[in-house]
Design a protein around this motif. Structure first.
Motif, short mmCIF file in Angstrom:
data_model
loop_
_atom_site.label_atom_id
_atom_site.label_comp_id
_atom_site.label_asym_id
_atom_site.label_seq_id
_atom_site.Cartn_x
_atom_site.Cartn_y
_atom_site.Cartn_z
N SER A 46 45.64 -9.05 -56.00
CA SER A 46 44.90 -8.77 -54.76
C SER A 46 43.99 -9.94 -54.38
CB SER A 46 44.06 -7.50 -54.92
OG SER A 46 44.90 -6.39 -55.13
N LEU A 47 43.39 -10.53 -55.40
CA LEU A 47 42.53 -11.70 -55.13
C LEU A 47 43.34 -12.87 -54.58
CD1 LEU A 47 40.12 -11.49 -58.17
CD2 LEU A 47 39.55 -11.14 -55.76
N VAL A 48 44.58 -13.02 -55.01
CA VAL A 48 45.44 -14.07 -54.44
C VAL A 48 45.61 -13.82 -52.94
CG1 VAL A 48 47.80 -14.99 -54.36
CG2 VAL A 48 46.67 -14.67 -56.56
N GLY A 49 45.79 -12.56 -52.56
CA GLY A 49 45.92 -12.24 -51.14
C GLY A 49 44.68 -12.61 -50.36
N ARG A 50 43.52 -12.24 -50.87
CA ARG A 50 42.26 -12.52 -50.17
C ARG A 50 42.02 -14.03 -50.11
NH1 ARG A 50 37.96 -9.30 -49.00
NH2 ARG A 50 39.66 -8.07 -48.20
N LEU A 51 42.24 -14.72 -51.22
CA LEU A 51 42.02 -16.17 -51.25
C LEU A 51 43.02 -16.92 -50.36
CD1 LEU A 51 41.21 -16.47 -55.04
CD2 LEU A 51 39.60 -16.85 -53.15
N THR A 52 44.23 -16.39 -50.24
CA THR A 52 45.21 -16.98 -49.34
C THR A 52 44.76 -16.82 -47.90
OG1 THR A 52 47.03 -16.57 -50.88
CG2 THR A 52 47.63 -16.86 -48.56
N MET A 53 44.26 -15.65 -47.56
CA MET A 53 43.72 -15.45 -46.21
C MET A 53 42.61 -16.45 -45.93
SD MET A 53 43.58 -11.30 -45.90
CE MET A 53 42.77 -11.33 -44.32
N ASN A 62 34.67 -20.26 -48.58
CA ASN A 62 33.64 -21.11 -49.16
C ASN A 62 34.33 -22.29 -49.82
OD1 ASN A 62 34.15 -20.60 -52.01
ND2 ASN A 62 33.23 -18.60 -51.72
N ASP A 63 33.57 -23.24 -50.28
CA ASP A 63 34.13 -24.48 -50.80
C ASP A 63 34.97 -24.29 -52.06
OD1 ASP A 63 32.94 -25.88 -48.74
OD2 ASP A 63 31.17 -26.43 -49.92
N GLU A 64 34.74 -23.21 -52.78
CA GLU A 64 35.44 -23.00 -54.05
C GLU A 64 36.75 -22.25 -53.88
OE1 GLU A 64 32.81 -21.05 -56.75
OE2 GLU A 64 31.27 -22.58 -56.57
N ASP A 65 37.07 -21.77 -52.69
CA ASP A 65 38.23 -20.91 -52.52
C ASP A 65 39.54 -21.54 -52.96
OD1 ASP A 65 36.74 -18.78 -51.74
OD2 ASP A 65 37.29 -18.87 -49.63
N LEU A 66 39.76 -22.83 -52.66
CA LEU A 66 41.03 -23.45 -53.05
C LEU A 66 41.16 -23.53 -54.56
CD1 LEU A 66 43.70 -24.62 -52.19
CD2 LEU A 66 42.61 -26.87 -52.02
N SER A 67 40.10 -23.89 -55.25
CA SER A 67 40.19 -23.95 -56.71
C SER A 67 40.36 -22.55 -57.29
CB SER A 67 38.96 -24.64 -57.32
OG SER A 67 37.79 -23.90 -57.07
N GLN A 68 39.72 -21.56 -56.69
CA GLN A 68 39.90 -20.17 -57.14
C GLN A 68 41.33 -19.70 -56.88
OE1 GLN A 68 36.96 -17.61 -55.38
NE2 GLN A 68 35.27 -18.88 -56.08
N LEU A 69 41.89 -20.07 -55.74
CA LEU A 69 43.27 -19.70 -55.42
C LEU A 69 44.23 -20.30 -56.43
CD1 LEU A 69 45.47 -18.42 -53.67
CD2 LEU A 69 45.30 -20.41 -52.13
N LYS A 70 44.06 -21.56 -56.73
CA LYS A 70 44.92 -22.21 -57.72
C LYS A 70 44.81 -21.51 -59.07
CE LYS A 70 44.82 -26.84 -55.68
NZ LYS A 70 44.38 -28.24 -55.91
N HIS A 71 43.58 -21.20 -59.47
CA HIS A 71 43.35 -20.51 -60.74
C HIS A 71 44.05 -19.15 -60.75
CE1 HIS A 71 41.24 -19.22 -64.37
NE2 HIS A 71 41.09 -18.05 -63.74
N LYS A 72 43.88 -18.38 -59.69
CA LYS A 72 44.46 -17.04 -59.63
C LYS A 72 45.98 -17.07 -59.57
CE LYS A 72 40.93 -14.53 -60.20
NZ LYS A 72 40.84 -13.81 -61.49
N LEU A 73 46.55 -18.07 -58.92
CA LEU A 73 48.02 -18.20 -58.92
C LEU A 73 48.52 -18.40 -60.34
CD1 LEU A 73 48.57 -20.39 -55.75
CD2 LEU A 73 49.36 -18.03 -56.08
N GLY A 74 47.87 -19.30 -61.07
CA GLY A 74 48.26 -19.52 -62.47
C GLY A 74 48.03 -18.28 -63.32
N GLU A 75 46.91 -17.61 -63.08
CA GLU A 75 46.58 -16.42 -63.85
C GLU A 75 47.58 -15.30 -63.61
OE1 GLU A 75 42.58 -13.93 -65.01
OE2 GLU A 75 42.65 -14.90 -63.06
N ASN A 76 48.07 -15.17 -62.38
CA ASN A 76 49.06 -14.14 -62.08
C ASN A 76 50.37 -14.39 -62.80
OD1 ASN A 76 48.49 -11.94 -59.77
ND2 ASN A 76 47.10 -13.67 -59.59
N ILE A 77 50.78 -15.63 -62.88
CA ILE A 77 51.99 -15.96 -63.66
C ILE A 77 51.75 -15.60 -65.12
CG2 ILE A 77 53.45 -17.86 -64.47
CD1 ILE A 77 52.96 -19.12 -61.63
N TRP A 78 50.57 -15.94 -65.61
CA TRP A 78 50.20 -15.62 -67.00
C TRP A 78 50.29 -14.12 -67.23
CZ3 TRP A 78 45.67 -13.05 -68.72
CH2 TRP A 78 45.46 -13.09 -70.10
N TRP A 79 49.71 -13.32 -66.32
CA TRP A 79 49.74 -11.87 -66.48
C TRP A 79 51.17 -11.34 -66.50
CZ3 TRP A 79 46.55 -9.00 -68.74
CH2 TRP A 79 45.18 -9.08 -68.55
#
Length: 110
Positions: A46-53, A62-79
């Motif tokens: 769900s966070l990937v969806g929000r960060l993608t938006m 905010n300035d951190e959204d792209l780094s958070q999006l990258k992190h969450k994409l990797g984390e979703n693959i991990w999950w």
């Protein structure tokens, strides 16, 4: 960055999850169930969806959204790897089967 094979990624993912299990036992007395892992995955998806938006300018950013999006994409693959392992499903095999089946369907329809 070096290129990794899915088998290598899966092995590393499982080792990391094993360390989290130790923390769960230390802090809560037991490890998460498969259902709790699945819920954690869904929360991160769900966070990937929000960060993608946000990244696409459709949600306040905010300035951190792209780094958070990258992190969450990797984390979703991990999950997904973690969940498949816990359910005795070979993630490498199912991804390969999915790709083959999808390619075959598309090739028949194009």
């Amino acid at each position: 960055m070096k290129s990794l094979h899915l088998n290598d990624i899966a092995e590393r993912a499982v080792k990391i999850r094993e360390k989290y299990r130790l923390l769960e036992k230390k802090h809560h007395g037991s490890e998460w169930s498969i259902q709790e892992d699945a819920l954690a995955f869904l929360t991160d998806a769900s966070l990937v969806g929000r960060l993608t938006m946000s990244q696409q300018g459709r949600w306040p950013a905010n300035d951190e959204d792209l780094s958070q999006l990258k992190h969450k994409l990797g984390e979703n693959i991990w999950w997904l790897i973690v969940l498949s392992k816990r359910m005795n499903i070979d993630i490498c095999e199912v991804v390969e089967t999915f790709l083959e089946n999808t390619e075959n369907k598309l090739n028949k329809n194009l």
